[in-house]
Design an enzyme around this catalytic site. Sequence first.
Site, PDB file in Angstrom:
ATOM      1  N   HIS A  52       6.834  -5.849  -8.606  1.00 14.62           N
ATOM      2  CA  HIS A  52       5.558  -5.221  -8.986  1.00 14.62           C
ATOM      3  C   HIS A  52       5.379  -5.333 -10.500  1.00 14.62           C
ATOM      4  CE1 HIS A  52       2.057  -2.863  -8.897  1.00 14.62           C
ATOM      5  NE2 HIS A  52       2.412  -1.903  -8.062  1.00 14.62           N
ATOM      6  N   GLY A  53       4.639  -6.355 -10.896  1.00 21.03           N
ATOM      7  CA  GLY A  53       4.376  -6.554 -12.330  1.00 21.03           C
ATOM      8  C   GLY A  53       2.932  -6.221 -12.672  1.00 21.03           C
TER       9      GLY A  53
ATOM     10  N   ASN B 243      -4.412   2.602 -14.334  1.00 21.64           N
ATOM     11  CA  ASN B 243      -3.425   3.479 -14.971  1.00 21.64           C
ATOM     12  C   ASN B 243      -3.372   3.295 -16.487  1.00 21.64           C
ATOM     13  OD1 ASN B 243      -2.380   4.747 -12.535  1.00 21.64           O
ATOM     14  ND2 ASN B 243      -1.556   2.728 -12.036  1.00 21.64           N
TER      15      ASN B 243
ATOM     16  N   GLY C 227     -10.968  -6.649  -2.543  1.00 20.44           N
ATOM     17  CA  GLY C 227     -12.360  -6.646  -2.098  1.00 20.44           C
ATOM     18  C   GLY C 227     -12.729  -7.805  -1.186  1.00 20.44           C
TER      19      GLY C 227
ATOM     20  N   TYR D 180       2.140  -0.412 -14.430  1.00 20.10           N
ATOM     21  CA  TYR D 180       3.487   0.173 -14.274  1.00 20.10           C
ATOM     22  C   TYR D 180       4.478  -0.473 -15.266  1.00 20.10           C
ATOM     23  CZ  TYR D 180       1.299   2.425 -10.323  1.00 20.10           C
ATOM     24  OH  TYR D 180       0.444   3.168  -9.559  1.00 20.10           O
TER      25      TYR D 180
ATOM     26  N   ASN E  92      -0.805  -3.397 -12.310  1.00 22.32           N
ATOM     27  CA  ASN E  92      -1.359  -2.030 -12.244  1.00 22.32           C
ATOM     28  C   ASN E  92      -0.864  -1.021 -13.267  1.00 22.32           C
ATOM     29  OD1 ASN E  92      -3.155  -2.646 -10.278  1.00 22.32           O
ATOM     30  ND2 ASN E  92      -1.974  -1.797  -8.556  1.00 22.32           N
TER      31      ASN E  92
ATOM     32  N   LEU F  96       0.833  -1.211   0.000  1.00 20.14           N
ATOM     33  CA  LEU F  96       0.000   0.000   0.000  1.00 20.14           C
ATOM     34  C   LEU F  96       0.860   1.251   0.000  1.00 20.14           C
ATOM     35  CD1 LEU F  96      -2.516  -1.241   2.706  1.00 20.14           C
ATOM     36  CD2 LEU F  96      -3.115  -0.771   0.313  1.00 20.14           C
ATOM     37  N   THR F  97       0.809   1.996  -1.083  1.00 21.02           N
ATOM     38  CA  THR F  97       1.506   3.277  -1.178  1.00 21.02           C
ATOM     39  C   THR F  97       0.839   4.269  -0.234  1.00 21.02           C
ATOM     40  OG1 THR F  97       2.190   2.841  -3.428  1.00 21.02           O
ATOM     41  CG2 THR F  97       1.949   5.165  -2.813  1.00 21.02           C
TER      42      THR F  97
HETATM   43  C1  LIG Z   1      -4.017   3.455  -0.806  1.00 20.03           C
HETATM   44  C2  LIG Z   1      -3.653   2.311  -1.713  1.00 20.03           C
HETATM   45  C3  LIG Z   1      -2.357   2.154  -2.131  1.00 20.03           C
HETATM   46  C4  LIG Z   1      -1.984   1.068  -2.928  1.00 20.03           C
HETATM   47  N1  LIG Z   1      -0.671   0.881  -3.250  1.00 20.03           N
HETATM   48  C5  LIG Z   1      -0.284  -0.235  -3.897  1.00 20.03           C
HETATM   49  C6  LIG Z   1       1.093  -0.527  -4.090  1.00 20.03           C
HETATM   50  O1  LIG Z   1       1.995   0.215  -3.651  1.00 20.03           O
HETATM   51  N2  LIG Z   1       1.399  -1.650  -4.779  1.00 20.03           N
HETATM   52  C7  LIG Z   1       0.442  -2.515  -5.263  1.00 20.03           C
HETATM   53  O2  LIG Z   1       0.782  -3.534  -5.866  1.00 20.03           O
HETATM   54  N3  LIG Z   1      -0.867  -2.275  -5.053  1.00 20.03           N
HETATM   55  C8  LIG Z   1      -1.249  -1.183  -4.361  1.00 20.03           C
HETATM   56  N4  LIG Z   1      -2.578  -0.980  -4.090  1.00 20.03           N
HETATM   57  C9  LIG Z   1      -3.543  -2.068  -4.374  1.00 20.03           C
HETATM   58  C10 LIG Z   1      -3.707  -2.945  -3.114  1.00 20.03           C
HETATM   59  O3  LIG Z   1      -2.520  -3.656  -2.821  1.00 20.03           O
HETATM   60  C11 LIG Z   1      -4.861  -3.956  -3.247  1.00 20.03           C
HETATM   61  O4  LIG Z   1      -4.576  -4.852  -4.294  1.00 20.03           O
HETATM   62  C12 LIG Z   1      -6.186  -3.279  -3.498  1.00 20.03           C
HETATM   63  O5  LIG Z   1      -6.407  -2.224  -2.566  1.00 20.03           O
HETATM   64  C13 LIG Z   1      -7.364  -4.247  -3.399  1.00 20.03           C
HETATM   65  O6  LIG Z   1      -7.417  -4.834  -2.109  1.00 20.03           O
HETATM   66  P1  LIG Z   1      -8.496  -4.336  -1.005  1.00 20.03           P
HETATM   67  O7  LIG Z   1      -9.842  -4.486  -1.630  1.00 20.03           O
HETATM   68  O8  LIG Z   1      -8.302  -5.298   0.167  1.00 20.03           O
HETATM   69  O9  LIG Z   1      -8.176  -2.941  -0.663  1.00 20.03           O
HETATM   70  C14 LIG Z   1      -2.976   0.130  -3.338  1.00 20.03           C
HETATM   71  C15 LIG Z   1      -4.300   0.326  -2.955  1.00 20.03           C
HETATM   72  C16 LIG Z   1      -4.651   1.377  -2.143  1.00 20.03           C
HETATM   73  C17 LIG Z   1      -6.081   1.520  -1.687  1.00 20.03           C
END
Ligand SMILES: Cc1cc2nc3c(=O)[nH]c(=O)nc-3n(C[C@H](O)[C@H](O)[C@H](O)COP(=O)(O)O)c2cc1C
Length: 375
Positions: free
Chosen positions: A181-182, A241, A307, A186, A184, A26-27
């Site tokens: 990280h492959g 993205n 989710g 990027y 989203n 999570l960024t």
């Molecule tokens: C605030 C935020 C930051 C995220 N940053 C990343 C990240 O740095 N790397 C990544 O692979 N996915 C990132 N994601 C995606 C999450 O890892 C995750 O796959 C996505 O939120 C779905 O899961 P959830 O429904 O449990 O939130 C981010 C999602 C959120 C909400």
Amino acid sequence: MNFPKLFSPLQIGPYQLKHRVVLAPLTRMRAEKPSLAPRPLNAEYYAQRATSGGLLIAEASPVANTAFGSPGVPGIYSEAQIAGWRKVVDAVHAKDGIIFLQLWHVGRVSHSSFQPGGALPVSASAVAISSEFKASTADGKLVDYETPRALETAEIAGVVDAFRHAAKNALAAGFDGVEIHGANGYLLEQFLQSRSNLRTDRYGGSIENRARLLLEITQACTEVWGAGRVGVRLSPYGIANGSGEPDPMPLYTHVVQALNPLGLAYLHFIEPRSSGAGRAEVNWTNVPSAMVLFRPIWKGVLMTAGGFSGEAAEAAIAEGHADAVAFGRIFISNPDLPRRLQRGFPLTPYNRKTFYGGDAVGYTDYPEHNELAQA
Ligand SMILES: Cc1cc2nc3c(=O)[nH]c(=O)nc-3n(C[C@H](O)[C@H](O)[C@H](O)COP(=O)(O)O)c2cc1C
């Protein structure tokens, strides 16, 4: 006790997880500036989410100063960043937690204001993200994405080296493993997918060629770490993205099959229903499930995210679709998420406004459940 499958042990490479509730990467954009090194607040955040034998995947961390697309994200290419990460890792290890670092290059999901010398961001090809999506500049303006500069064939070894170097830095910082990280949209996904990769060299064209960079980087990281301490994250059928492959199955079948013999710690999917969850509240319907599609193809540990509630995670494991589930948004607002799920306690809702940037507010100030805090 709830969820017997979710709270059963799982072997990941050399590590025995005590449960299968994983912190998704999570960024959060709260590193120290200008060093972009993790600071004590970041160590506190991760330590709050650590449990004995639980796995945390630390946020995507740029492998080089050209790999950024947003402010305040922690890097993993300088000595100060290694030292900052060491404090995070030590705080997690003090609670017997296990922590991997996600290695990141954003490619075209950037803006020249983040690039050294104001250069254009790089990508597989000079194809801009469509104007439906907006780039954020270093001073916070929303603008159209620029057309990136296509990497020269001779430069690609340098990208592999940047990941290798970052993997070594993660080792020096004391992490337990790395995740590539492959996903989203990027850089590595820009190479994988046909809409963003129009190359005619050995990194473009056929599926085998488009997958080459991801596989070379994975190989480089396994040489540093041993394969059992390297994971890969993919988002087939994702649209984050500006990404999206017209016919994902042949591409991702090849990638998964090519990763199979490496003996990785795990393969990690983002479920298509949650594609883009970092930018908006989404719950796409009529999309396939990555875990269901790829479970029959992938021979190792399968982790997925997107989710999930405790109930849905338990069902996914019980039905054999996944071995572990990573939680993102609800782990942000529930630092004690594993224990809450296990005890059936209610969850604190998250506040999207404080996802990115800022300080302790919406970061380290979400409380533990009363009964857990007293325990
Ligand atoms: C605030 C935020 C930051 C995220 N940053 C990343 C990240 O740095 N790397 C990544 O692979 N996915 C990132 N994601 C995606 C999450 O890892 C995750 O796959 C996505 O939120 C779905 O899961 P959830 O429904 O449990 O939130 C981010 C999602 C959120 C909400």
